[in-house]
Scaffold this active site. Structure first.
Site, PDB file in Angstrom:
ATOM      1  N   ASP A  98       0.880  -1.259   0.175  1.00  0.00           N
ATOM      2  CA  ASP A  98       0.121   0.047  -0.187  1.00  0.00           C
ATOM      3  C   ASP A  98       0.831   1.133   0.103  1.00  0.00           C
ATOM      4  OD1 ASP A  98      -2.314  -1.583   0.378  1.00  0.00           O
ATOM      5  OD2 ASP A  98      -1.928  -1.917   2.482  1.00  0.00           O
ATOM      6  N   GLN A 100       1.615  -6.425  -2.763  1.00  0.00           N
ATOM      7  CA  GLN A 100       2.036  -6.500  -1.349  1.00  0.00           C
ATOM      8  C   GLN A 100       3.305  -5.812  -0.995  1.00  0.00           C
ATOM      9  OE1 GLN A 100       0.914  -9.823  -3.070  1.00  0.00           O
ATOM     10  NE2 GLN A 100      -1.158  -8.825  -2.345  1.00  0.00           N
TER      11      GLN A 100
HETATM   12  P1  IMP Z   1      -3.601 -12.445   2.152  1.00  0.00           P
HETATM   13  O1  IMP Z   1      -2.628 -12.257   1.561  1.00  0.00           O
HETATM   14  O2  IMP Z   1      -5.180 -12.157   2.023  1.00  0.00           O
HETATM   15  O3  IMP Z   1      -3.520 -14.137   2.633  1.00  0.00           O
HETATM   16  O4  IMP Z   1      -3.339 -11.726   3.750  1.00  0.00           O
HETATM   17  C1  IMP Z   1      -2.287 -11.839   4.520  1.00  0.00           C
HETATM   18  C2  IMP Z   1      -1.736 -10.731   4.951  1.00  0.00           C
HETATM   19  O5  IMP Z   1      -1.318  -9.935   4.042  1.00  0.00           O
HETATM   20  C3  IMP Z   1      -2.897  -9.661   5.531  1.00  0.00           C
HETATM   21  O6  IMP Z   1      -2.327  -9.144   6.683  1.00  0.00           O
HETATM   22  C4  IMP Z   1      -3.292  -8.873   4.637  1.00  0.00           C
HETATM   23  O7  IMP Z   1      -3.855  -7.756   5.060  1.00  0.00           O
HETATM   24  C5  IMP Z   1      -1.964  -8.457   3.917  1.00  0.00           C
HETATM   25  N1  IMP Z   1      -2.094  -8.153   2.561  1.00  0.00           N
HETATM   26  C6  IMP Z   1      -2.248  -9.100   1.542  1.00  0.00           C
HETATM   27  N2  IMP Z   1      -2.282  -8.311   0.375  1.00  0.00           N
HETATM   28  C7  IMP Z   1      -2.032  -7.004   0.683  1.00  0.00           C
HETATM   29  C8  IMP Z   1      -1.833  -5.948   0.006  1.00  0.00           C
HETATM   30  O8  IMP Z   1      -2.039  -5.655  -1.268  1.00  0.00           O
HETATM   31  N3  IMP Z   1      -1.641  -4.605   0.432  1.00  0.00           N
HETATM   32  C9  IMP Z   1      -1.360  -4.499   2.054  1.00  0.00           C
HETATM   33  N4  IMP Z   1      -1.684  -5.736   2.722  1.00  0.00           N
HETATM   34  C10 IMP Z   1      -1.823  -7.024   2.177  1.00  0.00           C
HETATM   35 MG    MG Z   2      -2.959  -1.865  -2.646  1.00  0.00          MG
END
Ligand code: IMP
Ligand code: MG
Length: 429
Positions: free
Chosen positions: A27, A217
Site C-alpha cells: 500500500d 503486497q
Molecule cells: P492474504 O494475502 O489475503 O493471505 O493476507 C495476508 C496478510 O497480508 C494480511 O495481513 C493482509 O492484510 C496482507 N495483505 C495482503 N495483500 C495486501 C496488499 O496488497 N496490501 C497490503 N496488505 C496486504
Molecule cells: Mg494496494
C-alpha cells in the site's frame, strides 16, 4: 546535501527490465509510479509475478473509479500487454469481473491480458477456508489456501482446465466449482487469454522490448523474509520476480522500492511505530488510509527506519518516496531509528537480548517484535503545502531534511518523491 537524491532518468538509462516493488507492508502507492514510468518509457509488457486479487489499487476511468486487483496496470497504455505470470494465483471469476467492468467503462483489454497456464486457480472453497481466518487478518480472497494447495501439489493450474475429463477425475471438488460457477461456459475466453508466459517474456527480452514488473503486497509480507506468520503466502520481494516469471535473476536490470513517508499496515502482526487513538485517526484521515481490497482502516504510524532498512536490503536501495504531502500539516515528524526490547530475556540471532537492550537490525520474529518499542527521533515538520512543488529544490528545507535523514538511516538513495496522485506530482532529478 542532495547527494541522497539521485537521477531517476540516470538510473533508468539502458535498463530494459524494471521492477517496482514495495519496501514495507504494501500500500505504498506503487500504482502512481508505475503509471508515471509507463508515461515516460516505452514499456510493452507489464507483468504481475506474485500474489493474486488480495492486491488492490484504485484507478480512475473517466469519472468512475475502478479498483484493480489482478489486471496489470495497462488500462491507460493501449500499447502495453499485461501478463499475469506463473507466480500468481488467479481467481478467474474475479478477473472476468474486473475485465467486464473495465469494458463497461470503455476499456476493452481483450487480447491484451495474458494468463500463465502454470498459475494456480482460486476456487470458491479456497475463499471459504480463508474466510474463517481470524489470526492473520487476511483479505479473505482465498490466497493462502490456494498457495497451500500449490505447495502440497494438489492445486489446479490454468492449463488443467483444458482437459475436463481429467479435471473431473483428479480434482472433483474443483470440477464441481468450475461447472457450478458457470466458468466452464467461458472456457474459450480463458483459453484465449492463456499463454506460456515464460516463453512470451523471454521472447520480449530477446526482442529488446522494455518490460515493467509490477509488484504486489510488500517485502515484509514475504513468506520467507517477512514477519511470519503475519504475512502473505507468496514472495513479494524482488526475488519473487525470477521464480514468479521464469527469467534468470540477472535479467532484472533495475529494481525500484516504494517507501511511503510514514508507515502503514493492514491485518494483524506487530507494528512497532503504530499510532493509536487521535494521532492515528488524524493521519489516517489526511492520508485516506483505507484498504483498496477490503475497505479496512489501515494501521498507521511513524516512519520506521529499522523496518525500511531491512526491507530495502531485501528489495532495493533505489527508493521512491511516496505520499510526502500527507505529512504537510504536522508540527513534528518522528522517525524510528531503533527498537528497545522490553520482554523477558531470550535468545535471538545468536545472542541474548534482555529488557532495555537496543535493537538496530529488524527482528522479524513475532516473539521479539511484540516486545519492541520505538526509539523516536523528532524531526521538525514543514507546515506548508508541498502538492504544487515540482522540483527538489522547491521542497521546504525541513521536508528535504526529513527525506535525506530517511535515506541516511536506511542506507538508500532516493530516485523520486511523490507529493500527490497525479502524474505531475512526481519530483525527480
Ligand atoms: P492474504 O494475502 O489475503 O493471505 O493476507 C495476508 C496478510 O497480508 C494480511 O495481513 C493482509 O492484510 C496482507 N495483505 C495482503 N495483500 C495486501 C496488499 O496488497 N496490501 C497490503 N496488505 C496486504
Ligand atoms: Mg494496494
Amino acid at each position: 546535501m542532495d547527494s541522497y537524491f539521485t537521477s531517476l532518468e540516470g538510473r533508468l538509462e539502458g535498463k530494459q527490465t524494471v521492477a517496482v516493488v514495495d519496501n514495507l507492508w504494501g500500500d505504498g502507492g506503487k500504482g502512481g509510479w508505475i503509471d508515471y514510468l509507463l508515461s515516460i518509457g516505452d514499456y510493452s509488457n507489464v507483468i504481475r509475478f506474485g500474489g493474486g486479487n488480495n492486491a488492490g489499487h484504485t484507478i480512475k476511468v473517466g469519472d468512475t473509479e475502478i479498483i484493480s486487483h489482478l489486471v496489470p496496470s495497462v488500462q491507460f497504455n493501449p500499447g502495453a500487454i499485461g501478463i499475469i505470470a506463473n507466480g500468481c494465483v488467479v481467481d478467474i471469476e474475479d478477473l472476468f469481473g474486473e475485465l467486464d467492468s473495465l469494458r463497461k467503462g470503455g476499456i476493452d483489454l481483450t487480447e491484451r491480458i495474458f494468463l500463465s497456464g502454470a498459475a494456480h486457480i482460486t476456487a470458491e472453497y479456497h475463499r471459504v477456508i480463508d474466510g474463517t481466518d481470524t489470526k492473520i487478518g487476511t483479505t479473505g480472497r482465498g490466497i493462502g489456501p490456494t498457495y497451500s494447495n500449490k505447495a502440497a501439489r494438489t492445486g489446479v493450474r490454468v492449463n488443467d482446465l483444458f482437459d475436463i475429463e481429467r479435471l473431473k477425475r483428479d480434482h472433483k471438488n474443483f470440477y464441481d466449482y468450475f461447472i457450478g460457477s458457470g466458468l466452464v461456459e467461458r472456457l474459450d475466453e480463458i483459453h484465449m487469454m492463456t499463454a506460456d508466459t515464460q516463453k512470451m517474456i523471454t521472447a520480449a527480452i530477446k526482442d529488446d522490448r522494455n518490460i515493467l514488473f509490477e509488484g504486489a503486497q510488500g517485502a515484509l509480507l514475504d513468506i520467507d523474509h517477512g514477519t511470519y506468520p503475519f504475512l502473505t503466502s507468496s514472495n513479494p520481494t524482488s526475488g519473487g520476480i525470477a521464480t514468479g516469471t521464469g527469467i534468470p535473476v540477472d535479467n532484472i536490470d533495475l529494481i525500484l522500492g516504494i517507501v511511503k513517508a510514514y508507515a502503514t499496515r493492514v491485518g494483524e502482526g506487530s507494528m512497532v511505530t503504530e499510532y493509536h487513538g487521535e494521532q492515528a485517526d488524524e493521519l489516517r484521515e489526511i492520508a485516506n488510509e483505507y484498504g483498496a481490497t477490503t475497505g479496512r482502516p489501515r494501521r498507521v504510524g511513524a516512519f520506521d527506519a529499522v523496518a525500511i532498512k531491512y526491507a530495502s536490503s531485501l528489495n532495493s536501495k533505489d527508493i521512491l518516496i511516496t505520499k510526502l504531502d500527507c505529512l504537510d500539516t504536522f508540527e513534528n515528524v518522528p522517525i524510528c531509528t531503533a527498537y528497545t526490547y522490553n520482554g523477558t530475556p531470550t535468545r535471538y540471532d545468536g545472542q541474548w537480548v534482555s529488557e532495555g537492550n537496543q535493537i538496530d537490525h529488524f527482528p522479524r520474529e513475532a516473539r521479539i517484535l511484540e516486545h519492541c518499542s520505538p526509539v523516536l527521533e523528532d524531526m521538525p515538520g514543514w507546515n506548508e503545502p508541498t502538492t504544487e512543488v515540482r522540483s527538489y529544490g522547491e521542497l521546504p528545507q525541513n521536508a528535504r531534511n526529513y527525506v535525506e535523514r530517511i535515506a541516511e538511516l536506511t542506507d538508500t538513495q532516493i530516485c523520486g518523491i511523490s507529493i500527490g496522485p497525479e502524474r505531475e506530482q512526481k519530483i525527480v532529478k
